[in-house]
Structure formats: C-alpha cells, structure tokens
Design an enzyme around this catalytic site. Structure first.
Site, PDB file in Angstrom:
ATOM      1  N   PHE A 180       1.952  -3.733   3.747  1.00 39.95           N
ATOM      2  CA  PHE A 180       2.371  -5.055   4.171  1.00 39.95           C
ATOM      3  C   PHE A 180       3.843  -5.262   3.815  1.00 39.95           C
ATOM      4  O   PHE A 180       4.356  -4.694   2.852  1.00 39.95           O
ATOM      5  CB  PHE A 180       1.538  -6.133   3.472  1.00 39.95           C
ATOM      6  N   CYS A 190       0.809  -1.226   0.000  1.00 40.29           N
ATOM      7  CA  CYS A 190       0.000   0.000   0.000  1.00 40.29           C
ATOM      8  C   CYS A 190       0.842   1.276   0.000  1.00 40.29           C
ATOM      9  O   CYS A 190       0.296   2.376  -0.014  1.00 40.29           O
ATOM     10  CB  CYS A 190      -0.954  -0.007   1.189  1.00 40.29           C
ATOM     11  N   HIS A 227      -9.953   2.335   0.759  1.00 41.49           N
ATOM     12  CA  HIS A 227      -8.501   2.124   0.694  1.00 41.49           C
ATOM     13  C   HIS A 227      -8.134   1.552  -0.679  1.00 41.49           C
ATOM     14  O   HIS A 227      -8.343   0.363  -0.941  1.00 41.49           O
ATOM     15  CB  HIS A 227      -8.072   1.165   1.795  1.00 41.49           C
ATOM     16  N   LYS A 247      -9.624   8.385   3.375  1.00 39.06           N
ATOM     17  CA  LYS A 247     -10.145   7.047   3.110  1.00 39.06           C
ATOM     18  C   LYS A 247     -11.574   6.841   3.609  1.00 39.06           C
ATOM     19  O   LYS A 247     -12.218   5.847   3.246  1.00 39.06           O
ATOM     20  CB  LYS A 247      -9.205   5.993   3.702  1.00 39.06           C
ATOM     21  N   GLU A 296       0.051   4.635  13.513  1.00 42.43           N
ATOM     22  CA  GLU A 296       0.369   5.854  12.781  1.00 42.43           C
ATOM     23  C   GLU A 296       0.245   7.075  13.682  1.00 42.43           C
ATOM     24  O   GLU A 296       1.074   7.991  13.634  1.00 42.43           O
ATOM     25  CB  GLU A 296      -0.541   5.991  11.564  1.00 42.43           C
ATOM     26  N   HIS A 335      -2.101   8.055   6.232  1.00 40.75           N
ATOM     27  CA  HIS A 335      -2.517   6.798   5.605  1.00 40.75           C
ATOM     28  C   HIS A 335      -3.904   6.421   6.118  1.00 40.75           C
ATOM     29  O   HIS A 335      -4.773   6.046   5.330  1.00 40.75           O
ATOM     30  CB  HIS A 335      -1.485   5.719   5.920  1.00 40.75           C
TER      31      HIS A 335
END
Length: 407
Positions: free
Chosen positions: A395, A162, A336, A331, A313, A302
């Site tokens: 990831f 991502c 996402h 988002k 985060e 994010h």
C-alpha cells in the site's frame, strides 16, 4: 565499478509454515496450506487466518519477558535468534558497535492497542497499561532484537507496507556497502490478526471470503482468486560483506546482489494497473546486480491472491521475463504475512537457490487466462537457479525487488 555482493550467512523463520527454516522449507516444498479457522476471529465475516503454530511465548522467552512483548516482536526475536545462531557469530564476542539491525514492520502491536482500548472503554484511564506504548510501537522490534543480541550499531525500522521486509534488506545492504556496519541483522515481521484490523481488511475487500474451505482460500494467479488470507510471520537474515564472510569461513546460503525500489504514485491501496512501479523496481535491482533479465531463472512473486495484484504483477513480470523464468508464489501456503512477506520470501528464494528446487504455487488449479507466465504448479520443480528475483508490493505504491544469486 565492481558488483557489491552481500552474503546471507544466517536465516531464521517463524511463519504459519512452522518455526525454523527446516520446518518451513519442508512444508513449502510439500505444498501444505496453513490457513485455518481462527478462534480469535469468531463471529467475524472472515474468521480464518494463517497463524504461527505451536508458538508458546512463555516457554520461549520466559513469562517475565514474554508479557512485555507484543507478538510481532516475539516472532522477530525467535527468527533473529535462529539466524544469528546459524551464522556462526558469537554475540558475546563480536564488536557490537559494528552490528546493525534493520527490520520492516507496518502495523505494529495491533493486538496490544485493541486490548488496551477495550480496557480504557470498560474500566477507564487508570487501568490502561503503561506498557501499551512500548509494546505497540513499530520501532520497538528493532530495539528488542538489538538488545537481545548486543547490536550497538544503527537500529532502524522500515515501514513500506507489504514491501517492508524487502526494503529492510535493501537498507541493510546500504549500511554494509557504506562501511557503517560489518554485520546487519535484517528482516520483516507482522502479527496483526486482531479483530478490528481484520474487520478493516475485510471492509476494504482485500480478504478472501472462503470460510467454507480456508485451506484453499489463497489461490495466487488462479482465475477464481478472491482475496488474500491474512497471516502473521517473521523472517530474519544475518548479512555481511561476501568477502568478510568468506574470510571467516562462514557458510553462505546465497548472495544478495541487487536491490531496487520504486513508487507508483497511482492510488493509496491499488497498484499501478500496468505494474510500472514494480517493473522499475526490478530493473533497478537488476542494474544494481549488473545482470540482465535473461540471467534470471526464477521469480518468487508477491502473488497475494487478490484479483488486482496478481494481474498487475503478471503484466510487469511478463514484460520483464516473458516465460523464460519460472514463477511461484508461496502465499498459497503461508497466507500473506504483510510486512513480513518480503523477508520471508527472500529466505525462500535463497533456499530455492541452495536446494535447486522451486516450490509449487499451491491452490493454483486454473491459471487466469490473462496471465502468461511459467507458473510452477502441482509439485516442486527441480532446477538449478543461479540468479533469482523476489518481488514485493505494498500500500502507498511501494515496490521493492531483491536479486539473489548462488554463492
């Protein structure tokens, strides 16, 4: 050593918030969530997503080309065409040997692979399409975009989950800094809303389960968040050295002045609990930009709406900026877009700088009491932003950060 600035001279978007930069920005500022029940996921535990609306590939590309392209490539090509047109470059006249393409993607053509696997099971090997591989390969998106605009320079695909879109912009920055290219088309794309992929994400516990109300399912930084809403989308930018852009009288939307990347080495899918990798990536981007944390007025986070990501985060952003920078996640509107997220959100960050407007974090009603950030909620906030950061996590422990400044 002087700071190296690259200019964003063209931007293109195809997301659940709409096709085109103008449509996206209007919806992002209005705070209208795009998540809806998805007929292609009927019968699955999670049957909703964020798809690009009113996207007719046959109309946009012609039937002959459209059927050769997986949707993740189609979205990137539409966004790239908008970006190149907006940049003022004439692809028929430019020196294609000095033009590169760098695009982030993670999962490739999952819909194509799943469809052809069904054909293989039902009808046998002789009926499998010879186009399965060129439609599904991750790198084909850069190849097709390069062909579409006559780019003869490096054609590279970044795959950092991502963070792929943000990583692509960072790699493009390096190609310009090293004088390998004079222009780079960069960004990220993903369209992996196929049944098996969505089932796997659900089994991982990554997705929100709010089938009763998809529109409010993505709740970044909210105490009741329970997972992200999977989305598709593409964001593309045209990048060139700032001096070159000014010399040709191009409109500069914003400058990318810093990029940083760092690894967690903690877990395959979970971020470092303290956000150490993200903090290192942001500090590296700030060092690249020759700025201090105190110079940053806005962070496009994010902010996936998963319990772990948002907490991690927030810890890193609090150590970096405290409550001195306004923070938002888009988002809640777009869902996402996975590998497309970093590039899409870099464009939203550039628009924030350009319009002196910070978009709201939608569906954020009760801020997690453990999160201590200046989160923009309810409605857009008018404020002048000279410098901003856009963060991406993925990831594999991938972290990336971009610093954008006003031109």
């Amino acid at each position: 050593m002087s700071r190296f600035d690259i200019a964003i001279t063209g931007m293109g978007l195809a997301t659940a918030a709409g096709i085109g930069v103008a449509a996206n920005w209007a919806r992002i500022c209005a705070g209208a969530p795009a998540a809806r029940t998805d007929p292609t996921l009927a019968g699955q535990p999670v049957d909703f997503s964020c798809r690009v609306p009113e996207f007719d590939a046959n109309e946009l590309f012609g039937r002959q080309l459209a059927w050769r392209l997986d949707r993740f490539v189609q979205l990137a090509m539409i966004a790239a065409r908008e970006a190149v047109t907006g940049s003022g470059h004439d692809t028929a006249a430019w020196d294609g040997t000095r033009v590169g393409v760098v695009i982030g993607n993670s999962l490739g053509g999952t819909a194509t692979f799943e469809a052809q696997h069904r054909v293989f099971q039902d009808s046998g090997a002789e009926d499998v399409s010879p186009l399965m591989i060129p439609m599904g390969m991750v790198n084909m998106v850069t190849g097709y975009v390069a062909m579409d605009c006559g780019a003869l320079g490096p054609s590279l695909t970044t795959a950092t989950a991502c963070a792929s879109g943000a990583t692509a912009i960072g790699v493009a920055r390096g190609l310009l800094d090293s004088q390998v290219c004079d222009v780079v088309i960069a960004g990220g794309t993903e369209s992996a809303l196929s049944p098996a992929t969505m089932a796997a994400l659900h089994q991982m516990g990554a997705l929100s389960k709010r089938r009763d109300d998809p529109a409010t399912a993505s709740r970044p930084f909210d105490v009741s968040r329970d997972g992200f809403v999977a989305a598709e989308g593409a964001g593309m930018v045209v990048l060139e050295r700032a001096a070159d852009a000014r010399a040709r009288g191009a409109r500069i939307h914003a400058l990318i002045t810093g990029f940083g990347s760092a690894s967690d080495i903690h877990h395959a899918t979970a971020p470092d609990p303290q956000g150490a990798g993200l903090e290192r990536a942001v500090r590296a981007a700030l060092l690249d930009a020759q700025l201090d944390a105190a110079d940053i007025a806005y962070v496009n986070a994010h902010g996936t709406s998963t319990p772990i990501n948002d907490a991690v985060e927030a810890r890193a952003l609090t150590r970096l900026f405290g409550t001195d920078a306004a923070v938002t996640s888009t988002k809640g509107i777009t869902g996402h877009p996975l590998a497309g997220a970093g590039a899409i959100e870099a464009i939203y960050t550039a628009l924030t700088i350009q319009h002196a407007t910070v978009p709201p974090t939608v569906n954020l009603r009760d801020i997690d009491p453990e999160i201590n950030l200046d989160l923009v909620t309810g409605a857009q906030r008018g404020m002048r932003v000279k410098a901003a950061v856009s963060t991406s996590l993925g990831f594999g422990g991938n972290n990336a950060a971009l610093v954008l400044t006003a031109a």
